[in-house]
Scaffold this motif. Structure first.
Motif, short mmCIF file in Angstrom:
data_model
loop_
_atom_site.label_atom_id
_atom_site.label_comp_id
_atom_site.label_asym_id
_atom_site.label_seq_id
_atom_site.Cartn_x
_atom_site.Cartn_y
_atom_site.Cartn_z
N LYS A 3 18.13 22.35 -21.02
CA LYS A 3 17.17 23.23 -20.48
C LYS A 3 18.11 24.51 -20.88
CE LYS A 3 15.33 22.68 -16.37
NZ LYS A 3 15.12 22.63 -15.08
N ALA A 44 12.63 25.29 -28.68
CA ALA A 44 11.37 24.77 -28.11
C ALA A 44 10.88 23.81 -29.25
CB ALA A 44 10.51 25.64 -27.70
N HIS A 48 13.47 20.98 -26.81
CA HIS A 48 14.49 21.57 -25.46
C HIS A 48 13.39 22.07 -24.61
CE1 HIS A 48 18.04 20.42 -27.54
NE2 HIS A 48 17.53 20.88 -28.62
N GLN A 49 13.67 22.17 -23.35
CA GLN A 49 12.90 22.87 -22.61
C GLN A 49 13.56 24.49 -22.19
OE1 GLN A 49 12.64 20.44 -18.64
NE2 GLN A 49 12.01 22.53 -17.50
N SER A 51 12.99 28.40 -21.55
CA SER A 51 12.27 29.52 -20.92
C SER A 51 12.78 30.87 -21.34
CB SER A 51 12.77 29.53 -19.31
OG SER A 51 12.32 28.54 -18.55
N SER A 75 8.43 28.47 -22.30
CA SER A 75 7.84 28.98 -20.62
C SER A 75 7.94 30.27 -20.41
CB SER A 75 8.64 28.20 -19.67
OG SER A 75 8.48 28.61 -18.32
#
Length: 331
Positions: A3, A44, A48-49, A51, A75
């Motif tokens: 993350k 991304a 991977h996550q 933001s 995100s």
């Protein structure tokens, strides 16, 4: 997968067709990009996550930024909106011996004018493995120098690794100001994109006739909390033809990728961000050091073959390219 939070300014890019001067252009291609946003998209793409934290104009251009990031799976939960303007920059494509020309129009953007952190930092860094930022953000204003330090400190306090790309821009601040900021910021950094020129001109390390490993070692002596240094070495034959090789300093050893000839270059902008995204992916995925630098360099080379600021390739595509010795058709 990890993350990650990336923070910085994203801008609208307006590009003249190759062979057309900006002052003669009747139409411009529109892209969106910025150093940290490009890294976010790469990560991304690799699963991977991610933001992206920033602030954009509360208008159609800000909405276009949101659409751009979402289209790559990034995100936008921490993407703020406000009254004002989105920063822009203009590109006149280089050809042959003529270099690409970039004209910035980012002063007074809604992001650059921020004078306080508008995120809940506990929420921003909750469960985050890596926080990524670059030297472009603190170069925007005196406020952003202090805000960037606050963000790095908060990330470390939350248990995040901090990734920092020096990304020096001489049009935004002086070497002296950049060097002063680095002295304050680098003690909070775990992964650092910095090379020989950064060591000499920003950190004051004496120039000697030595390989880049010498400068990595000197920088780590100054900042022993940094686990990894990485950079590229680019040889420019013309605007359209470059050579590129990546290097990585990890656990006291220097690892070097194979050397690539890039011919022809479609769009060089964002190549460094693709490299940074590749290194971070390697580190976060537990790849060996040599595998990491090979992957990152291949990712950077691939970025040169597509228009726009961001890398558009998956992990599998980068690995296939890195292992390929020819440009035969893939069927």
């Amino acid at each position: 997968m990890a993350k990650i939070v990336c923070l910085g300014e994203i801008m609208m890019r307006l590009t003249a067709e190759a062979g057309t001067r900006l002052n003669q252009a009747s139409q411009l291609a529109v892209y969106y990009g910025g150093g940290e946003a490009n890294v976010a998209i790469s990560l991304a793409n690799y699963g991977h996550q991610v933001s992206y934290a920033s602030k954009v104009a509360d208008n159609a251009f800000g909405q276009a930024v949101k659409n751009h990031l979402r289209s790559y799976g990034v995100s936008i939960d921490f993407l703020l909106s406000g009254t004002g303007r989105l920063g822009t920059y203009y590109v006149e494509q280089g050809i042959g011996q003529k270099a690409t020309k970039v004209v910035y129009d980012r002063q007074g953007s809604v992001f650059a004018l921020m004078d306080e952190l508008e995120w809940d930092l506990k929420e921003l860094f909750a469960g985050i493995d890596v926080f990524h930022v670059s030297g472009i953000t603190p170069a925007l204003s005196g406020n952003w120098r202090q805000l960037t330090l606050q963000l790095m400190q908060a990330a470390k306090a939350a248990g995040c690794k901090v990734s920092f790309d020096c990304n020096y821009r001489q049009t935004l601040w002086s070497q002296e100001d950049a060097g002063e900021f680095l002295q304050q910021a680098l003690p909070y950094v775990d992964y650092c994109s910095a090379g020989r020129l950064d060591a000499i001109y920003l950190l004051g390390i004496k120039e000697v006739d030595a390989e880049v490993a010498h400068y990595y070692q000197a920088m780590q002596q100054l900042f022993p909390t940094i686990d990894v240094f990485f950079s590229t070495n680019r040889k420019i034959h013309s605007t359209s033809v470059n050579e590129l090789q990546g290097t990585l300093w990890f656990e006291g050893q220097c690892y070097t990728s194979k050397n690539y000839g890039i011919d022809p270059i479609v769009d060089r902008i964002g190549g460094g961000d693709a490299f940074t995204g590749g290194v971070l992916h390697g580190l976060l995925s537990g790849k060996a050091a040599q595998e990491t630098i090979e992957f990152a360099t291949a990712a950077s080379v691939l970025k040169h073959f597509v228009n726009g600021d961001c890398n558009q390739y998956t992990e599998a595509e980068v690995i296939q390219f890195a292992n390929s010795d020819s440009a035969k058709i893939s069927r």
